[in-house]
Each structure stands twice: as C-alpha cells, then as structure tokens.
Motif scaffolding. Structure first.
Motif, short mmCIF file in Angstrom:
data_model
loop_
_atom_site.label_atom_id
_atom_site.label_comp_id
_atom_site.label_asym_id
_atom_site.label_seq_id
_atom_site.Cartn_x
_atom_site.Cartn_y
_atom_site.Cartn_z
N GLY A 81 0.81 -1.21 0.00
CA GLY A 81 0.00 0.00 0.00
C GLY A 81 0.85 1.27 0.00
N VAL A 82 0.58 2.17 -0.94
CA VAL A 82 1.21 3.49 -0.91
C VAL A 82 0.11 4.53 -0.94
N GLU A 83 0.46 5.72 -0.49
CA GLU A 83 -0.54 6.77 -0.47
C GLU A 83 -0.70 7.33 -1.88
N VAL A 84 -1.92 7.27 -2.40
CA VAL A 84 -2.18 7.76 -3.75
C VAL A 84 -3.29 8.80 -3.67
N VAL A 85 -3.02 9.99 -4.23
CA VAL A 85 -4.06 11.01 -4.27
C VAL A 85 -4.28 11.40 -5.72
N ASN A 86 -5.51 11.26 -6.19
CA ASN A 86 -5.85 11.58 -7.58
C ASN A 86 -4.92 10.89 -8.57
N GLY A 87 -4.62 9.65 -8.32
CA GLY A 87 -3.80 8.89 -9.25
C GLY A 87 -2.32 9.21 -9.15
N LYS A 88 -1.91 10.06 -8.20
CA LYS A 88 -0.48 10.40 -8.04
C LYS A 88 0.04 9.80 -6.73
N VAL A 89 1.17 9.10 -6.85
CA VAL A 89 1.78 8.54 -5.65
C VAL A 89 2.38 9.68 -4.83
N GLN A 90 2.05 9.71 -3.53
CA GLN A 90 2.60 10.77 -2.66
C GLN A 90 4.02 10.41 -2.24
N ARG A 91 4.88 11.40 -2.23
CA ARG A 91 6.28 11.13 -1.89
C ARG A 91 6.72 12.02 -0.72
N ASP A 92 7.68 11.49 0.03
CA ASP A 92 8.21 12.30 1.14
C ASP A 92 9.31 13.22 0.63
N ALA A 93 10.00 13.92 1.53
CA ALA A 93 11.00 14.92 1.14
C ALA A 93 12.12 14.31 0.31
N ASN A 94 12.44 13.02 0.56
CA ASN A 94 13.52 12.38 -0.19
C ASN A 94 13.07 11.82 -1.53
N GLY A 95 11.80 12.05 -1.86
CA GLY A 95 11.29 11.52 -3.12
C GLY A 95 10.89 10.06 -3.02
N GLU A 96 10.96 9.51 -1.80
CA GLU A 96 10.54 8.12 -1.63
C GLU A 96 9.02 8.07 -1.49
N PRO A 97 8.39 7.06 -2.05
CA PRO A 97 6.94 6.96 -1.90
C PRO A 97 6.54 6.77 -0.43
N ILE A 98 5.42 7.35 -0.05
CA ILE A 98 4.93 7.20 1.32
C ILE A 98 4.11 5.92 1.40
N PHE A 99 4.62 4.95 2.13
CA PHE A 99 3.91 3.67 2.25
C PHE A 99 2.81 3.76 3.30
N LEU A 100 1.87 2.85 3.19
CA LEU A 100 0.83 2.72 4.22
C LEU A 100 1.27 1.60 5.16
N TYR A 101 1.06 1.81 6.46
CA TYR A 101 1.52 0.81 7.42
C TYR A 101 0.35 0.21 8.17
#
Lengths: 434, 604
Positions: free
Chosen positions: B547-567
């Motif tokens: 699971g990753v955070e997706v908003v409007n079809g765009k994967v959300q990323r943290d400051a390092n450009g890594e995708p934000i996973f769901l835990y």
C-alpha cells in the motif's frame, strides 16, 4: 472531383441494378442463415444467463444453499441434487416391483370377490332353493373352489405365489440398493422411509417412487423451471418451522424481494445447469449435505418420547446446568459437524458456517480468542469462556463480532439443545487448544 | 354507337383494332401515372433524344405530388460529387431508411422496463432478420448523425447559408438537433446497461438547469430516476414527437431548397449574386432521367454499404439488462454527445453542460443573420472558414476529453482489473472474457511465472513466500469470504502449453502491473480458474501490492522523493512493528471475477 459520378445513364442504371440485385442476394443469404444464427444466439444467451445466475447464486443463495449448491446441514436443502432433478436410483427395480405388486393386489381383490360370492351362495342354500338352483349352486361353488385352490395350476393363490417368487429377487435387489442410499437418508433423503418400510408392499413402493422426485414430493404439477421460479418469487412461507428459524424469503421484486424478473430467470437457468440427466451417481447423492425437509418432520423431531429437556433461553440457568456436567469432546465434534444428532433429536450444522471464518467467526481458535480477546472487552467483565459461549449459542445476537452481520445465526438453539449437548460442544471447542 | 351505355375500351377496340387500342390504353395509363410522360417521352428522355414541345419532362414537376418537391432541372455544375457531396440527399434518404427499419422494429417492441430487454432478446433470437434490421437501424442512425453534421459543415464551408438561404440553414440546424435527439432517445430503448447509463449521463445535464432543474429532470425522466415512465417518454419522443417534427422541418427545409435552388459552387457566381434559379439552357441537366437515376444509384450504393457492414462488420451492441443499482465503470454518453461530456470536465455543470451547448447551437442557428458579408468565395471568408475548422477541432478534442480515459482518476488496480474483465461495451470487451473455454484450464496461476527461466521452481518459491508472509491467506480471504468463491485450488501451477490465450492474459496482467509499478509497488498478480459447473468456469483476477498513499492517481512522496507507504496500524493508531523493529507495510489486495460458460463466446 466534379466528374466522380458515372457519366453515362446506362452505366448508372446497370450499376444501380447490380447493387439492388447484390442487396437482395445478400439479404437472401442472411435469411437462409437465420435459423442457425438464431439458434446460436439462443445458446450463447443461455450461457450468459447461466454466468449471471452463477454470480447471483454465489452472492445471494450460497449462504444457505451452500457454495456448490449442495445445501447446508439443517439450514437449507441442496439444489445440486439428483432428487431435485427427479433422478430415481431405484427406478428400474421399483417400476418392475410396482407392476407386480399392482397385479397382486388386483388378484387379491378377485380372491375377495370370489370368497364373497361363495359366502352368498352358501347362505342361499339355507333358504330352501329349488332343486335345480341347488345343483347350479353346487356347480358354481366347485368352480370357485377350483380358482381358490392353491394346488390347482393357474388358480388365483397360485398366481400370487408365482408373483411372490418373481418379487423375491427384486425385493432383495431393492434392499441392497436402499442400503446404498442410507448415507443420504441420514441427511434427510426419503424422510418417511422408516414409517413406509413398516407399511411395506405397494404403499412403500409408491412412496419410494414419489419421494425420489422433489416435484412429486411437493405435489408440483408443472416442470422444474416453474417450480424453481415460483419458489424464488414467492419464497417458502412457513419454512422457518422446518429449518430452525431460517426462512426462504421471496427473492423476486414481484414478491417484494430484491431481484428483477430477468435475474430470477438467470438463477433458474443456473440451477437447471446442474442437471446431469441420466448421469447422476450415488456419489452425487452422497455429496448433498441436506435434503428437503417436510414441515411435518420438524414436528416429529421435537415430539420424541423420553428425550432430555431442552435447555431454554435463560443463560444463567443454562450456565448453572452446563457447569454441573462433563462434556465429551468426541460427541461434541459429531454434533458440531452434523454427523450425529443431539440428545434432543435435532441435527445441527455448526461447521457449515463456522468454517474458516467465512460467514461466521472461525471456531478453530475460538477458545484462545474468547479468553484473550472477547473477555478483555469491558462488557464481558465477570464472564468466563463457558458463559460467553453459552450466551453466544443461546442468544446469538446479544453480541456480534466486528465484521459479521447480526441476525444471521438462528435463534432456535434453546429449543434444539440439552445441557449435556452444550457441555459436549464446549468440550469440543476447548479441545482445539489442547 | 357504343356497345355499352357509355364510351368504353370496347368502342376503341371496334374503332382502332385490338392491338392499337391496347397500346394506346397502356400509353395513356403510363402518362397518368407519371403525371405527364407517355411511353414515347420516357423512351426519348432515356435515349437523350430531342423532346417534344412543351418539354414533357417538366410536367411531372408541375403536376405530381412527389416530384413537385424536386426541381425540374439542375445546373450542370451541380451534378458532380462536388459541391454537395450528395449529403443533403443522403440525409433525406436516411430519414426514410430509419422510418422503415424503425417501423419493422416497432412490431416487436414494448416500451416497458419489464419487457423491453426481453423483446430485444426475442428480436435477436426469434425474429428472422431481426438482428439484421436492428443493426441496419442502429448503424443507419449513427450514419445519419454523421451525414447530417457533415451536410451542415459542407454548407458552412461553401457559404451556402448566405442570403437568400438563411432560413434554410436555420431549419437545417433544427434538423441536426432533432436528428441528435432521435438518436439519443433511441439509445435508451433496448433497456440494457449501455443504454440506461449513457442516457442517464445525457439526461443528468438537464438537472443542472438553474431554478427549474428538478422540474426539467422530472419532465424528461418521468421520475427522479429513469424507469417505466422515462422509458415510455423516450419511446414516445422517439417514435412520435421527434419524427413528426423531423418530417415537418424536412418538408420546410426541402421546400426552401426548391424555392431558392441549389447554390452553385462559389467560384461560378459573381459576388453577391445568386443565379441558382436562372440556369442557362445549355447548362440544364434535367431531373428526368439524369438526376433521378443518379439519386437512385446513390441510394442503392449507400444501402449496399450498410448491408455489407451489418452482415460482416457491425452488430448493434446489447449489454446486460439495465440495472439502476449498478453503475458500470467508464460509462460514456453516445459518441455524438461525447463533446458535451468532455466539456463537463472543464468545470461548472450548468455552464458547460447546458449553457455552452445551447449557446453553440444557438449561434449556429442564427449564423446567417450574423455573417451578412456577401461574398461566398473562400478567399474572402477566412475568418468564417477558420471558425468552421476550429469548431471541428474543438468538438473533436472535447469528444476525446469525454472518454473515460481522460482525467478520471481511477486507482490503478481497479483500472487494470476493469480493463481485463470488462463486459462488452462500445465494441470493447475485456481480454479475459475472450479466452476460449478449453483454454480456461482450472488452476491457480501467477505473474511470477512470466519471464522466469524455470517456471516450476519460480512458482513453488513464490507459493512458499506468499504462504509464509500471509499474502496467500489474504487472497483466500478476499476470494472466499468477500467474493464467495467455493475454494482455492491447492497449488499454483504453470500455465499449460496448450493454453496460449491464458498465457497471454497472464502476460497482460504482468505487463499492466509493471506499467503501474509506481502505484502498485512489489505487486504480483494471480489468475484463479475454478470449475463451478461442468460447463461453467469462474475466473478470478487478483492483484496484491504494497500500500502506498495515492491522491488523484499520483503517488505521494516524502521529502527524499521516496513513496509514502501505508503501514499496518494497531488500535491506538501506531504502526505495528515486525521482529526487526520496522513498521509493517500494509499489504493490499483486490480481485475481480466473472463466470465463463462454454457456449457464451465473446469475440474480440
């Protein structure tokens, strides 16, 4: 561009005629192929209908009638079932038996007629008949005696004996076949078999022929599609009496249910697609988990003679009673799986639903879950696992585990279990953690 | 002295002899039927001989009903394909064509939600030539919309809407709108999923009308949702109201065409002049026989093309029974209304759904009264021609935007599963449904197999991995508990060699998972085929991913450009830690299934 059109009138006319003829030929060709195309469409459409029916059945019907349509013990009858399609495993032998038994009963009534006539003639001799009449009577009585004398070849009793001889191997054959049906009988196939066996004779044969076919059993004069359709439309009012509280409701919008007429038709087509025609096997019969119960049977079940009292719905009293007893895990397991009846005489099918956590919470880890999770909840302060389980069995809707629906589990167990039965079931559940 | 008490044919026979009397009788009958042309005249006309005076070819145009609506002769420069492309004549032909095929279909149709769909099945399965006539009607309707629109564009481009033909143009725009509405109302009648939802989208625009939106909606649909009343209204509009309007305005339009004559190609006229009605003798092409044979030829060619298309290339769609409870994914309006659906994505429902189309049609209708320049020459009408091209481009772009592919954010897994398993609609069908029954071999297959050198060992490694990490249990739970599957097959297995289509489906699934790799990290897919009945199989498509955070079809990323996973969170909302102390990533899963019957072949 300006002269793209055909310049000469002859060209236009001949091309126009060619086109017209071509159109006619094509339409004729389509028309010739129409019967085949329409038949193909009908097959294809029936296939699609069955596909949709499968979807509807899985979503709506499988909860009670089982995922493979094999029924769920004590919940609803199997539809993937030779009986529903009128397949009679005894057909060959029963037809022959019935014919002979009918001949026999005809001969028997002729014997009775002859005896009556003989009595009447003898009575007449006491009323001073004329000598001529007396001679007549004597001759007639001799005639009658000849037809009733078992030692005379072709006499009525001799005919009966001859038929008996023919019947004997058939009866043997039938007994052997009936033996093979017994596993199904335990699941509700031929529900009146015991009583009819006691009657024997033609009554038994006719019963066997009748009850092998669900439509005859239900006195349904139409075809199977009509039977299924009408059941889906109207439900089966009163079925809760036979099925421990679960009721076949009306599924069609016509009867106030959720499904459109075409969806009802899809389900009918899906169920009819289980038909194996002449290829039903005994294995198919054994696979059925539950056969149709007639309403009268349910009454019979609870009218047993010196059976122990049912436990009733008072959880406190039940708890007291159960805690005094020692349960037998093996017996509990058999009850749980529907393999044997309770002391009260009912048959339960706990495992049909409490399996893999599908329609109801899983019981495989129940003992730990109850102790570690459920009893940790504030509303169960002061409970022990036994009390929790007893309450859950007797009052299923008192507490519903997250993620499951309320009102699914029947509430009839207070009338279907004795204290010892509950003790056995709890012992079985407890045995998991050992 | 007559034989009978009145002059009769027998007198003629006596007077002229049998042969002559018969010939004269036939000749006279022909002249009456043609309203002015005897056999000799027809022969002369067909041979191109000198006609007697007064020209008998013109008499039918004066005396007969049908031909009084046609000019007696055309300008020679009007007889080629250019400038009219025969689009006006074809539009008229389609009015007749649709009426005839429509009347035939009416014989088999009842406008009731309970019966309509069954009627369609009956037409397809039980009425000889039923499918054929339905295909012709449907294809003819779509062709008619196209041809009428092209007719309008042609008129615009050649500037034929200018004085004195302003009102002809105006009625033409009305006819275009009526044609669109006819096609649209006909869309609902089969009462299948396609029609119900396409029309629901179209009709939902009515709701956006300010102040009276609700009333307009009720008026159109007959109830808050389309149902028995709505179907009846659409049916009556389709077979009564709109055809009536169409016939009336076709009459007006045609009458105006005859009054003003066909406009000549722009270059043949002086600016500001209209010489359509003054055709010099040497430029005249008479309707009889040239134009008439010409038009009949066009009709037969058009019909031939339609017949060929309907036999081999086109079948009118029929989806499952309409279900107001179940909205199919990716529903669109009919293609000729896609531009409005596209416009709706630009913003305000009222402005783009109602005001904009109404304004567009309105401006079109009154265009001849706004554009009063005299010249019809292309060089003088640069702005007008640019606008025409812009309109075409604009509606094309808007129509594209109306497609579900455009700017509708659907999550990747739903998109993939829908694409692979969708029911036939708009001549698309999910490729999973086109697998031949024999190739849908019961078993459990995984995308891990795709590209693996040793399929068998890769699959068993995959199985033990997902068995250990609980993903297999998760899959079983979704398929069995949520989707009512009877039971999972015990093991994954390689796709059999004799099931290339199944293999191809697995490859497509693997390809899609790769394509959406960002939204579906660490994904695997599975195809589970089980036998439900001897001739019925069930096919489940499964996707499992981190699971990753997706908003409007765009994967959300943290400051390092890594995708934000769901835990995985515990009851306190804190991430659950694994034995190494790392938070456990939430494994997500989705599945979609359908049943496949041996006889219900779907075609690509």
């Amino acid at each position: 561009m300006n002269r793209l059109i055909i310049e000469s009138i002859e060209g236009r006319i001949s091309l126009g005629i060619t086109m017209f003829v071509a159109i006619m030929v094509l339409i004729g060709w389509v028309a010739i192929n129409e019967p085949a195309r329409m038949a193909a469409f009908e097959r294809q459409h029936l296939g699609r209908s069955i596909e949709r029916g499968a979807e509807l059945f899985a979503a709506n019907c499988s909860t009670c009638h089982g995922a493979n349509g094999l029924g769920i013990a004590e919940r609803a009858p199997g539809l993937n079932n030779p009986q529903l399609f009128g397949h009679d495993f005894l057909a060959s032998v029963n037809v022959a038996i019935a014919r002979l038994e009918r001949t026999q009963s005809e001969i028997n009534s002729r014997i009775a007629d002859a005896n009556r006539e003989r009595e009447a003639l003898i009575t007449e001799t006491t009323q001073n008949p004329s000598p001529e009449r007396l001679t007549e009577i004597a001759a007639r009585i001799r005639e009658i005696d000849a037809t009733l004398n078992p030692d005379v070849e072709g006499s009525l009793p001799a005919q009966i004996a001859a038929i008996d001889e023919q019947l004997a191997p058939l009866y043997e054959q039938r007994a052997a076949l009936l033996d093979k049906l017994m596993p199904a009988v335990d699941k509700g196939y031929l529900p009146q078999l015991e009583a009819r066996m006691a009657q024997g004779g033609l009554a038994l044969t006719e019963y066997l022929i009748r009850d092998a076919d669900r439509l005859r059993q239900a006195d349904w004069a139409g075809d199977l599609a009509g039977f299924l359709r009408t059941t889906l439309i109207h439900g089966r009012p009163g079925s809760q009496d036979a099925w421990g509280g679960t009721l076949m409701v009306s599924w069609s919008q016509l009867g106030g249910g959720p499904l459109r007429p075409d969806q009802v038709e899809d389900i009918v087509n899906y169920i009819l697609n289980w038909d194996k025609g002449d290829n039903w096997t005994l294995e198919d019969l054994y696979a059925v988990n539950q056969f149709m119960k007639l309403k009268a049977d349910a009454a019979l079940v609870s009218a047993g003679g010196d059976r122990p009292q049912t436990i009733g719905s008072d959880v406190n009293a039940a708890y007291e009673a159960v805690m005094m007893l020692t349960g037998d895990a093996e017996v509990g397991k058999a009850i749980y799986n529907g393999d044997s009846r309770t002391l009260v005489g009912t048959r339960l099918g706990c495992s049909s639903c409490h399996l893999g956590g599908v329609q109801a919470p899983n019981t495989e880890t129940t003992w730990e879950t109850v102790n570690n999770v459920r009893l940790a909840l504030p509303q169960f302060a002061g409970y022990d696992a036994e009390r929790y389980l007893i309450e859950s069995i007797l009052m299923p809707n008192a507490y519903i585990v997250d993620g499951y629906a309320s009102g699914v589990m029947p509430v009839t167990y207070p009338d279907q279990l004795s204290a010892q039965d509950i003790a056995n079931i709890i012992a079985y559940i407890k045995s998991y953690s050992e | 002295m007559s034989i009978l008490p009145f002059p009769s044919f027998l007198d003629d026979v006596r007077e002229k002899g049998l042969k002559k009397a018969i010939f004269e009788g036939i000749d006279e009958t022909v002249e009456r039927i043609t309203a002015g042309m005897n056999i000799g005249d027809i022969r002369a006309a067909l041979r191109g001989d000198q006609m007697r005076k007064p020209d008998p070819r013109l008499r039918p145009h004066a005396d007969s009903f049908w031909l009084h609506m046609r000019p007696g002769y055309f300008h020679k420069d009007m007889t080629g394909v250019y400038p009219t492309f025969r689009l006006g004549w074809l539009s008229t032909y389609f009015v007749v064509f649709e009426t005839i095929t429509g009347l035939l279909l009416m014989l088999w149709y009842t406008p009731s939600p309970e019966i309509a769909y069954g009627n369609m099945l009956n037409i397809l399965s039980n009425v000889p030539l039923g499918q054929f006539v339905r295909d012709l009607h449907r294809l003819g309707a779509e062709a008619m919309v196209l041809i009428v629109a092209m007719h309008m564009m042609r008129t615009w481009i050649t500037g034929s809407y200018k004085k004195p033909r302003q009102f002809t143009w105006f009625t033409g725009v009305l006819l275009l709108v009526i044609t669109g509405l006819l096609s649209f109302t006909g869309y609902l009648l089969p009462w299948d999923q396609l029609s119900l939802w396409a029309v629901t989208i179209g009709a939902s625009m009515a709701e956006a009308t300010p102040l009276i939106g609700e009333q307009v909606n009720l008026l159109v649909r007959g109830a808050p949702e389309l149902g028995a009343n709505g179907l009846l209204r659409f049916y009556l509009a389709h077979v009564l109201l709109l055809p009536l309007l169409l016939f009336v305005f076709t009459g007006v339009h045609y009458y105006k065409v005859i009054i003003h004559g066909h406009s000549l190609p722009p270059r043949l006229e002086n600016i500001g002049e209209d010489t359509a009605k003054r055709v010099p003798l040497d430029k005249r092409v008479y309707f009889i026989p040239d134009i008439m044979t010409n038009e009949i030829l066009w009709m037969s060619v058009t019909t031939f093309i339609l017949v060929v298309l309907c036999i081999w290339f086109y079948h009118a769609p029929l989806e499952n029974h309409a279900d107001p409870q179940n909205t199919p994914l990716g529903t669109t309006a009919p293609w000729y209304f896609l531009w409005i659906q596209g416009a709706l994505k630009l913003g305000d429902k009222f402005f783009w759904g109602i005001a904009f189309p109404t304004l567009l049609i309105g401006v079109l209708a009154v265009m001849p009264y706004l554009d009063v320049t005299k010249s019809r020459r292309y060089a003088h009408r640069r702005i007008s021609l640019t606008l025409a091209m812009l309109l075409v481009s604009f509606t094309t772009v808007l129509s594209y935007m109306g497609l579900p592919e455009f700017a509708v954010a659907t999550s990747a897994e739903i998109e993939i599963l829908h694409k692979l398993t969708m029911e036939p609609a708009h001549s698309h069908v999910g490729p999973a449904r086109t697998i031949p029954f024999e190739q849908a071999v019961p078993g459990m297959y995984t995308t891990a197999q795709i590209g693996a050198a040793d399929a068998r060992s890769t699959i068993s490694a995959f199985q033990s991995r997902i068995n250990e990490n609980g993903e297999l249990a998760q899959m079983r739970n979704v398929l069995v508990s949520r989707d009512h599957l009877v039971a999972l097959p015990s093991n994954f297995r390689p796709v059999p060699d004799d099931a290339p289509q199944l293999k191809h489906l697995l490859e497509m699934l693997a390809h899609d998972l790769k394509k959406y790799g960002e939204e579906l990290p660490n994904a695997w897919g599975a195809i589970v085929i089980t036998e439900d009945q001897p001739n019925l199989r069930r096919i489940d498509l499964v996707i499992s991913w981190d699971g990753v955070e997706v908003v409007n079809g765009k994967v959300q990323r943290d400051a390092n450009g890594e995708p934000i996973f769901l835990y995985v969170l515990d009851t306190m909302g804190q991430p659950v830690l694994d034995q190494d102390g790392n938070p456990t990533i939430l494994r997500r899963i989705d599945a979609k299934h359908f049943y496949l019957h041996r006889d219900s072949a779907y075609f690509d």
